[in-house]
Design a protein around this motif. Sequence first.
Motif, mmCIF file in Angstrom:
data_model
loop_
_atom_site.group_PDB
_atom_site.id
_atom_site.type_symbol
_atom_site.label_atom_id
_atom_site.label_comp_id
_atom_site.label_asym_id
_atom_site.label_seq_id
_atom_site.Cartn_x
_atom_site.Cartn_y
_atom_site.Cartn_z
ATOM 1 N N TYR A 36 0.805 -1.229 0.128
ATOM 2 C CA TYR A 36 0.124 -0.072 -0.005
ATOM 3 C C TYR A 36 0.922 1.181 0.042
ATOM 4 O O TYR A 36 2.119 1.252 0.450
ATOM 5 C CB TYR A 36 -1.015 0.145 1.315
ATOM 6 C CG TYR A 36 -1.737 -1.213 1.392
ATOM 7 C CD1 TYR A 36 -2.910 -1.334 0.504
ATOM 8 C CD2 TYR A 36 -1.456 -2.284 2.291
ATOM 9 C CE1 TYR A 36 -3.638 -2.504 0.575
ATOM 10 C CE2 TYR A 36 -2.237 -3.588 2.055
ATOM 11 C CZ TYR A 36 -3.359 -3.479 1.385
ATOM 12 O OH TYR A 36 -4.227 -4.460 1.227
ATOM 13 N N LYS A 37 0.152 2.330 -0.461
ATOM 14 C CA LYS A 37 1.165 3.597 -0.638
ATOM 15 C C LYS A 37 1.121 4.345 0.624
ATOM 16 O O LYS A 37 2.270 4.848 0.994
ATOM 17 C CB LYS A 37 0.745 4.443 -1.750
ATOM 18 C CG LYS A 37 1.264 5.794 -1.767
ATOM 19 C CD LYS A 37 0.442 6.630 -2.943
ATOM 20 C CE LYS A 37 1.457 7.894 -3.394
ATOM 21 N NZ LYS A 37 0.797 8.698 -4.301
ATOM 22 N N HIS A 38 0.139 4.530 1.593
ATOM 23 C CA HIS A 38 0.081 5.128 2.760
ATOM 24 C C HIS A 38 0.181 4.312 3.920
ATOM 25 O O HIS A 38 -0.484 3.309 4.059
ATOM 26 C CB HIS A 38 -1.115 6.094 2.879
ATOM 27 C CG HIS A 38 -1.228 6.956 1.838
ATOM 28 N ND1 HIS A 38 -1.821 7.022 0.612
ATOM 29 C CD2 HIS A 38 -0.212 8.350 1.473
ATOM 30 C CE1 HIS A 38 -1.632 7.913 -0.194
ATOM 31 N NE2 HIS A 38 -0.511 8.640 0.382
ATOM 32 N N HIS A 39 0.857 4.716 4.856
ATOM 33 C CA HIS A 39 0.857 3.876 6.322
ATOM 34 C C HIS A 39 1.099 4.976 7.517
ATOM 35 O O HIS A 39 0.616 6.171 7.296
ATOM 36 C CB HIS A 39 2.521 3.371 6.331
ATOM 37 C CG HIS A 39 2.681 2.534 5.036
ATOM 38 N ND1 HIS A 39 2.248 1.186 4.840
ATOM 39 C CD2 HIS A 39 3.340 2.770 3.925
ATOM 40 C CE1 HIS A 39 2.524 0.730 3.756
ATOM 41 N NE2 HIS A 39 3.103 1.507 3.054
ATOM 42 N N VAL A 40 1.176 4.562 8.709
ATOM 43 C CA VAL A 40 0.948 5.263 9.866
ATOM 44 C C VAL A 40 2.441 5.567 10.626
ATOM 45 O O VAL A 40 2.881 4.599 11.163
ATOM 46 C CB VAL A 40 -0.083 4.784 11.089
ATOM 47 C CG1 VAL A 40 -0.052 5.865 11.639
ATOM 48 C CG2 VAL A 40 -1.462 4.495 10.165
ATOM 49 N N LEU A 41 2.715 6.815 10.435
ATOM 50 C CA LEU A 41 4.117 7.008 11.478
ATOM 51 C C LEU A 41 3.552 7.708 12.724
ATOM 52 O O LEU A 41 2.711 8.791 12.842
ATOM 53 C CB LEU A 41 4.725 8.243 10.644
ATOM 54 C CG LEU A 41 6.063 8.769 11.476
ATOM 55 C CD1 LEU A 41 7.101 7.726 11.342
ATOM 56 C CD2 LEU A 41 6.502 10.017 10.650
ATOM 57 N N ALA A 42 4.252 7.293 13.923
ATOM 58 C CA ALA A 42 3.961 7.788 15.209
ATOM 59 C C ALA A 42 5.294 8.538 15.794
ATOM 60 O O ALA A 42 6.415 7.897 15.481
ATOM 61 C CB ALA A 42 3.637 6.536 16.227
ATOM 62 N N THR A 43 5.164 9.818 16.175
ATOM 63 C CA THR A 43 6.192 10.603 16.539
ATOM 64 C C THR A 43 5.729 11.075 17.838
ATOM 65 O O THR A 43 4.596 10.808 18.453
ATOM 66 C CB THR A 43 6.439 11.911 15.767
ATOM 67 O OG1 THR A 43 5.171 12.672 15.499
ATOM 68 C CG2 THR A 43 6.845 11.031 14.158
ATOM 69 N N LEU A 44 6.716 11.984 18.684
ATOM 70 C CA LEU A 44 6.388 12.431 20.050
ATOM 71 C C LEU A 44 6.135 13.824 19.789
ATOM 72 O O LEU A 44 7.083 14.514 19.243
ATOM 73 C CB LEU A 44 7.511 11.885 20.855
ATOM 74 C CG LEU A 44 7.447 10.515 21.234
ATOM 75 C CD1 LEU A 44 8.886 10.151 22.191
ATOM 76 C CD2 LEU A 44 6.378 10.142 21.873
ATOM 77 N N ASP A 47 5.136 17.800 24.230
ATOM 78 C CA ASP A 47 4.771 17.619 25.643
ATOM 79 C C ASP A 47 4.788 15.950 25.933
ATOM 80 O O ASP A 47 4.540 15.494 26.950
ATOM 81 C CB ASP A 47 3.305 17.978 25.717
ATOM 82 C CG ASP A 47 2.224 17.243 24.911
ATOM 83 O OD1 ASP A 47 2.521 16.189 24.277
ATOM 84 O OD2 ASP A 47 1.122 17.674 24.889
ATOM 85 N N GLY A 48 5.335 15.210 25.112
ATOM 86 C CA GLY A 48 5.519 13.731 25.213
ATOM 87 C C GLY A 48 4.324 12.779 24.765
ATOM 88 O O GLY A 48 4.512 11.649 24.647
ATOM 89 N N SER A 49 3.142 13.685 24.214
ATOM 90 C CA SER A 49 2.182 12.834 23.794
ATOM 91 C C SER A 49 2.483 12.050 22.375
ATOM 92 O O SER A 49 3.152 12.712 21.575
ATOM 93 C CB SER A 49 0.850 13.483 24.032
ATOM 94 O OG SER A 49 0.868 14.559 23.072
ATOM 95 N N PRO A 50 1.671 11.073 21.851
ATOM 96 C CA PRO A 50 1.923 10.530 20.756
ATOM 97 C C PRO A 50 1.459 11.531 19.464
ATOM 98 O O PRO A 50 0.071 12.062 19.867
ATOM 99 C CB PRO A 50 1.522 9.210 20.561
ATOM 100 C CG PRO A 50 0.452 9.019 21.932
ATOM 101 C CD PRO A 50 1.056 10.356 22.961
ATOM 102 N N ARG A 51 1.716 11.506 18.738
ATOM 103 C CA ARG A 51 1.094 12.168 17.287
ATOM 104 C C ARG A 51 1.370 10.908 16.202
ATOM 105 O O ARG A 51 2.197 10.373 15.815
ATOM 106 C CB ARG A 51 2.137 13.117 16.792
ATOM 107 C CG ARG A 51 1.036 13.785 15.408
ATOM 108 C CD ARG A 51 1.935 14.989 14.843
ATOM 109 N NE ARG A 51 2.813 16.094 15.790
ATOM 110 C CZ ARG A 51 2.128 17.145 16.252
ATOM 111 N NH1 ARG A 51 0.823 17.311 16.012
ATOM 112 N NH2 ARG A 51 2.697 18.018 17.163
#
Length: 166
Positions: A36-44, A47-51
């Motif tokens: 698939y073309k699009h995936h999910v990136l998690a960053t911080l 304030d330390g909460s996830p994005r």
Amino acid sequence: MAPMTSSSPSSPVSWDAFAAAEPVFADTVRRRFQLYKHHVLATLRADGSPRVTGLEADFRFGELLLGMMPDSRKALDLRRDPRFAFHANPGPDAEMNDGDVRVSGRAVEVTDPEFLARVIEDADPPQPFHLFRAELTEVVRIGLDGDFLVIDSWRPGQALRTVRRK
């Protein structure tokens, strides 16, 4: 009492180093991202909460590259704190026959003009852009084998580990 031993994690590695250590597993993971073309990136966030945000996977020149729009929140997150997790799109198959794949580690911004020029020549990305190189600390695939949940995991300096759970 036995002395305690410390097992400090190995340093993060490039995609090429991972693929050299575990070529079959790396190929499985790469193919899963390429479904698939699009995936999910998690960053911080600061304030330390996830994005979590969408992102494409780009396997090029022996690296897993993460390209982003200029000054996007995810790029700013990674500049401040390079830790990330990148989850392959699970797709429309509720059974997840292709398995569930994610990589995590540190994202290092690419600033080398020669490397950036190679990427621009080879991929023609929209410009301007931020480009990060993934340094891997963990690669995981979870799938089903009959009634068993099969978890394959790899970390730098360690052998591929497979756990089967019923």
